[in-house]
Design an enzyme around this catalytic site. Structure first.
Site, PDB file in Angstrom:
ATOM      1  N   SER A 140      14.533  40.670  33.095  1.00 32.95           N
ATOM      2  CA  SER A 140      15.013  40.828  34.465  1.00 32.95           C
ATOM      3  C   SER A 140      16.516  41.066  34.408  1.00 32.95           C
ATOM      4  O   SER A 140      17.157  40.828  33.375  1.00 32.95           O
ATOM      5  CB  SER A 140      14.714  39.551  35.264  1.00 32.95           C
ATOM      6  OG  SER A 140      15.405  39.527  36.504  1.00 32.95           O
ATOM      7  N   TYR A 153      14.399  30.446  36.253  1.00 36.68           N
ATOM      8  CA  TYR A 153      14.071  31.866  36.056  1.00 36.68           C
ATOM      9  C   TYR A 153      15.062  32.490  35.082  1.00 36.68           C
ATOM     10  O   TYR A 153      14.662  33.239  34.175  1.00 36.68           O
ATOM     11  CB  TYR A 153      14.119  32.575  37.404  1.00 36.68           C
ATOM     12  CG  TYR A 153      13.545  33.969  37.416  1.00 36.68           C
ATOM     13  CD1 TYR A 153      12.172  34.180  37.321  1.00 36.68           C
ATOM     14  CD2 TYR A 153      14.372  35.080  37.558  1.00 36.68           C
ATOM     15  CE1 TYR A 153      11.638  35.462  37.349  1.00 36.68           C
ATOM     16  CE2 TYR A 153      13.858  36.364  37.589  1.00 36.68           C
ATOM     17  CZ  TYR A 153      12.492  36.544  37.487  1.00 36.68           C
ATOM     18  OH  TYR A 153      11.973  37.823  37.519  1.00 36.68           O
TER      19      TYR A 153
END
Length: 271
Positions: A140, A153
């Site tokens: 990401s 995350y």
């Protein structure tokens, strides 16, 4: 992997979003598809859209290490070989370090990091045996910069990045026939934010609406970029103009990017 025709491609999280778009794009390139997800209905819809090529579906929870290894063996038996593995399945969590529960922290790490790590390790012998293998791991932009309320995350996606970049070097140093790519999507118009877990003090609807406004790239566009990166053997695949912007920001400022992110977060995340 310049030629995808008739290659066996494994895609996790194929029931929706980027995974579904990747399956469709790979089908258009003539790949044979092994698609998995925990969402059986979504998986069936993806498979129906890819029916022009050989496609098999598998219910798979990537947080289950033993299930992943069994899945790798099953796919190898079903197709006779494995050429491309895209570890795409993932989830999201928005919570501060103080409020995040151990359960939620473990949940996201089991899926977003360990699912990728076990998926890579389980399929790696089959990729080597194919003589023309490629591992693609989805990180990401949050694997490039740290963001408040995204610590878990961030932890998972930074770990995916480090794991994947190390693996690429190992495969080259060992002269193995496997290339490796790490993908860093920016905001993609998928349901990941809608399905995210939230800390107890989070304004969930505001967070999700904010993400929807920031999502700049469709899953189909993301899939096009990723497949093109696979064909060009790119080590780092950036998806979306926001991903490129964050990459430039990170390279230009180093750790000094953090006050800028904090300013943005104060306005957009602490709602």
């Amino acid at each position: 992997m310049k030629e995808l025709q008739n290659k066996v491609a494994v895609v996790t999280g194929a029931g929706s979003g980027i995974g579904r778009a990747l399956a469709a794009k790979l089908a258009s390139r003539g790949c044979r598809l092994a698609l998995s997800d925990v969402n059986e209905a979504g998986l069936k819809e993806t498979a129906a859209a890819c029916s022009a090529v050989e496609v098999k579906t598998y219910l798979l929870d990537v947080s289950d290490r033993d299930a992943i290894y069994a899945h790798a063996e099953e796919v190898a038996r079903d197709f006779g070989q494995v050429n491309l593995v895209i570890n795409n399945a993932g989830v999201a969590l928005s919570a501060s370090v103080r409020e995040m529960t151990d359960e939620d922290f473990k949940w996201i790490m089991d899926i977003d990091f360990w699912g990728v790590a076990h998926g890579t390790r389980a399929f790696l012998p089959h990729l080597i045996n194919s003589g023309d293998g490629h591992v693609v791991n989805i990180s990401s932009v949050f694997g490039l910069i740290g963001v408040p309320k995204q610590s878990a995350y961030n932890a998972a996606k930074f770990a995916v990045r480090g794991f994947t970049e190390a693996l690429r070097q190992e495969m080259a140093l060992e002269n193995q026939p496997v290339t490796v790519s790490c993908v860093h999507p920016g905001g993609i118009k998928t349901n990941i934010a809608r399905a995210a877990r939230m800390g107890k003090s989070e304004n969930a609807e505001a967070q999700r609406s904010g993400f929807d406004k920031l999502a700049m790239t469709t899953p189909e566009k993301a899939a096009n970029i990723i497949v093109r990166g696979i064909e060009k053997d790119e080590s780092r695949i950036l998806v979306g103009p926001d991903a490129w912007g964050i990459e430039v920001l990170n390279r230009a400022l180093g750790a000094a990017y953090q006050p800028l992110v904090a300013r943005f977060s104060r306005k957009n995340l602490y709602v």
